[in-house]
Design a protein around this motif. Structure first.
Motif, PDB file in Angstrom:
ATOM      1  N   GLU A  55       0.800  -1.223   0.000  1.00 47.91           N
ATOM      2  CA  GLU A  55       0.000   0.000   0.000  1.00 47.91           C
ATOM      3  C   GLU A  55       0.840   1.283   0.000  1.00 47.91           C
ATOM      4  O   GLU A  55       0.335   2.349  -0.347  1.00 47.91           O
ATOM      5  CB  GLU A  55      -0.959   0.018   1.188  1.00 47.91           C
ATOM      6  N   VAL A  56       2.124   1.206   0.381  1.00 48.09           N
ATOM      7  CA  VAL A  56       2.959   2.414   0.393  1.00 48.09           C
ATOM      8  C   VAL A  56       3.798   2.559  -0.877  1.00 48.09           C
ATOM      9  O   VAL A  56       4.453   3.579  -1.065  1.00 48.09           O
ATOM     10  CB  VAL A  56       3.893   2.458   1.631  1.00 48.09           C
ATOM     11  N   LEU A  57       3.756   1.564  -1.728  1.00 48.90           N
ATOM     12  CA  LEU A  57       4.580   1.592  -2.939  1.00 48.90           C
ATOM     13  C   LEU A  57       3.985   2.520  -3.988  1.00 48.90           C
ATOM     14  O   LEU A  57       2.766   2.669  -4.053  1.00 48.90           O
ATOM     15  CB  LEU A  57       4.723   0.177  -3.496  1.00 48.90           C
ATOM     16  N   PRO A  58       4.788   3.161  -4.808  1.00 45.83           N
ATOM     17  CA  PRO A  58       6.244   3.086  -4.801  1.00 45.83           C
ATOM     18  C   PRO A  58       6.804   3.962  -3.678  1.00 45.83           C
ATOM     19  O   PRO A  58       6.358   5.098  -3.483  1.00 45.83           O
ATOM     20  CB  PRO A  58       6.648   3.652  -6.160  1.00 45.83           C
ATOM     21  N   ALA A  59       7.714   3.430  -2.936  1.00 45.36           N
ATOM     22  CA  ALA A  59       8.318   4.162  -1.826  1.00 45.36           C
ATOM     23  C   ALA A  59       9.703   3.609  -1.561  1.00 45.36           C
ATOM     24  O   ALA A  59      10.015   2.471  -1.935  1.00 45.36           O
ATOM     25  CB  ALA A  59       7.460   4.034  -0.570  1.00 45.36           C
ATOM     26  N   VAL A  60      10.506   4.420  -0.912  1.00 52.51           N
ATOM     27  CA  VAL A  60      11.814   3.999  -0.433  1.00 52.51           C
ATOM     28  C   VAL A  60      11.812   4.232   1.075  1.00 52.51           C
ATOM     29  O   VAL A  60      11.421   5.307   1.548  1.00 52.51           O
ATOM     30  CB  VAL A  60      12.956   4.785  -1.106  1.00 52.51           C
ATOM     31  N   GLU A  61      12.235   3.215   1.810  1.00 52.43           N
ATOM     32  CA  GLU A  61      12.204   3.240   3.268  1.00 52.43           C
ATOM     33  C   GLU A  61      13.614   3.371   3.827  1.00 52.43           C
ATOM     34  O   GLU A  61      14.543   2.733   3.342  1.00 52.43           O
ATOM     35  CB  GLU A  61      11.579   1.936   3.776  1.00 52.43           C
ATOM     36  N   ILE A  62      13.754   4.171   4.868  1.00 50.86           N
ATOM     37  CA  ILE A  62      15.002   4.225   5.631  1.00 50.86           C
ATOM     38  C   ILE A  62      14.839   3.328   6.856  1.00 50.86           C
ATOM     39  O   ILE A  62      13.750   3.258   7.436  1.00 50.86           O
ATOM     40  CB  ILE A  62      15.358   5.664   6.053  1.00 50.86           C
ATOM     41  N   SER A  63      15.904   2.630   7.207  1.00 50.75           N
ATOM     42  CA  SER A  63      15.867   1.802   8.412  1.00 50.75           C
ATOM     43  C   SER A  63      17.263   1.709   9.008  1.00 50.75           C
ATOM     44  O   SER A  63      18.248   2.100   8.377  1.00 50.75           O
ATOM     45  CB  SER A  63      15.308   0.408   8.096  1.00 50.75           C
ATOM     46  N   TRP A  64      17.331   1.184  10.216  1.00 52.13           N
ATOM     47  CA  TRP A  64      18.598   1.010  10.924  1.00 52.13           C
ATOM     48  C   TRP A  64      18.432  -0.111  11.924  1.00 52.13           C
ATOM     49  O   TRP A  64      17.324  -0.453  12.341  1.00 52.13           O
ATOM     50  CB  TRP A  64      19.018   2.308  11.628  1.00 52.13           C
ATOM     51  N   ARG A  65      19.548  -0.692  12.290  1.00 52.19           N
ATOM     52  CA  ARG A  65      19.594  -1.757  13.298  1.00 52.19           C
ATOM     53  C   ARG A  65      21.014  -1.772  13.859  1.00 52.19           C
ATOM     54  O   ARG A  65      21.968  -1.998  13.130  1.00 52.19           O
ATOM     55  CB  ARG A  65      19.279  -3.110  12.671  1.00 52.19           C
ATOM     56  N   LEU A  66      21.124  -1.528  15.153  1.00 53.73           N
ATOM     57  CA  LEU A  66      22.430  -1.506  15.785  1.00 53.73           C
ATOM     58  C   LEU A  66      22.489  -2.527  16.911  1.00 53.73           C
ATOM     59  O   LEU A  66      21.466  -2.811  17.554  1.00 53.73           O
ATOM     60  CB  LEU A  66      22.735  -0.126  16.374  1.00 53.73           C
ATOM     61  N   GLY A  67      23.683  -3.036  17.159  1.00 56.75           N
ATOM     62  CA  GLY A  67      23.894  -3.901  18.307  1.00 56.75           C
ATOM     63  C   GLY A  67      23.545  -3.158  19.588  1.00 56.75           C
ATOM     64  O   GLY A  67      23.753  -1.942  19.694  1.00 56.75           O
ATOM     65  N   ARG A  68      23.031  -3.869  20.561  1.00 50.17           N
ATOM     66  CA  ARG A  68      22.517  -3.249  21.778  1.00 50.17           C
ATOM     67  C   ARG A  68      23.570  -2.411  22.512  1.00 50.17           C
ATOM     68  O   ARG A  68      23.255  -1.376  23.087  1.00 50.17           O
ATOM     69  CB  ARG A  68      21.967  -4.323  22.708  1.00 50.17           C
ATOM     70  N   SER A  69      24.817  -2.828  22.488  1.00 46.25           N
ATOM     71  CA  SER A  69      25.851  -2.074  23.207  1.00 46.25           C
ATOM     72  C   SER A  69      26.124  -0.708  22.570  1.00 46.25           C
ATOM     73  O   SER A  69      26.840   0.103  23.157  1.00 46.25           O
ATOM     74  CB  SER A  69      27.137  -2.892  23.311  1.00 46.25           C
TER      75      SER A  69
END
Length: 177
Positions: free
Chosen positions: A89-103
Motif C-alpha cells: 500500500e505504500v509503494l512506490p516508496a523507499v524506506e530508511i531503516s537502521w539496526r544496531l547492536g545493543r551495546s
C-alpha cells in the motif's frame, strides 16, 4: 564503491567478515524485538539477508549499508534504504531503516547514520521523499524519526503479522542536510 563517512561512522557496502558480527546482532532478541515478527536470525539467515541487501544495491542503486565505527573498525549494525515490498500500500516508496547492536544504543549512532543516509538519498540518489515504518511502542526508533524531521503519515496493519505499523515520511526538499 559507495561509502559515507560521518564524524564517528563509516557507512559502506558489505564485506565477507561482516557476517559473524551481524549475525551476533541479529541473534539478540532485544535488537530484533521491533523488526519484522521479532524473530532472531541465525548465521545462515543473516548470510541470506546480506546477499539480498547486496542484490538490492545492484538492482536499485541503493541498499542497506554496513555501519562501522571509524575509531575501531568494528561493525555495529546497519542503516540504509530499501523498497518496502512487504507493505504494497505504500509503494512506490523507499524506506530508511537502521539496526544496531545493543551495546551501541543511546549514543547517537542511529541518528548520525540515518541522517547521513537521508543526505545520500537526496544528494546522491535524487530521491524526493523517504518513508520509515515503525511499530507504535518502539520509542527509540520514534525518537530517531523525530530527530530526522520525519512526521507520522498514517497507521496501517502489517499484512504478514497483523500488528499495527506507523508510516512516517519526509519530503527531502525540506530536509536540512
Amino acid at each position: 564503491m559507495t561509502e559515507i563517512r560521518t564524524p564517528r561512522l563509516l557507512l559502506r557496502r558489505w564485506h565477507d567478515d561482516d557476517l559473524v558480527p551481524m549475525a551476533e546482532i541479529n541473534a539478540d532478541p532485544e535488537v530484533m524485538r521491533w523488526i519484522d515478527d521479532g524473530a532472531v536470525l541465525d548465521l545462515e539467515a543473516t548470510a541470506e539477508a546480506i546477499e539480498r541487501w547486496e542484490e538490492e544495491w545492484d538492482e536499485e542503486g541503493f541498499g542497506l549499508f554496513a555501519v562501522e565505527l571509524l575509531a575501531s573498525g568494528e561493525l555495529i549494525g546497519l542503516t540504509g534504504l530499501s523498497v518496502p515490498e512487504f507493505l504494497p500500500e505504500v509503494l512506490p516508496a523507499v524506506e530508511i531503516s537502521w539496526r544496531l547492536g545493543r551495546s551501541y544504543w543511546g549514543q547517537g549512532y542511529a541518528s548520525e547514520a540515518a541522517h547521513a543516509t537521508l543526505e545520500f538519498a537526496l544528494q546522491d540518489r535524487g530521491l524526493d521523499r523517504v518513508i520509515a515504518i515503525s511499530r507504535p511502542a518502539d520509542d527509540a526508533s520514534e525518537n530517531v524519526l523525530r530527530k530526522l524531521g520525519m512526521t507520522q503519515e498514517r497507521e496501517t496493519e502489517d499484512p504478514r503479522h497483523g500488528f499495527t505499523l506507523t508510516v512516517h515520511a519526509i519530503d527531502l526538499t525540506e530536509f536540512e542536510a
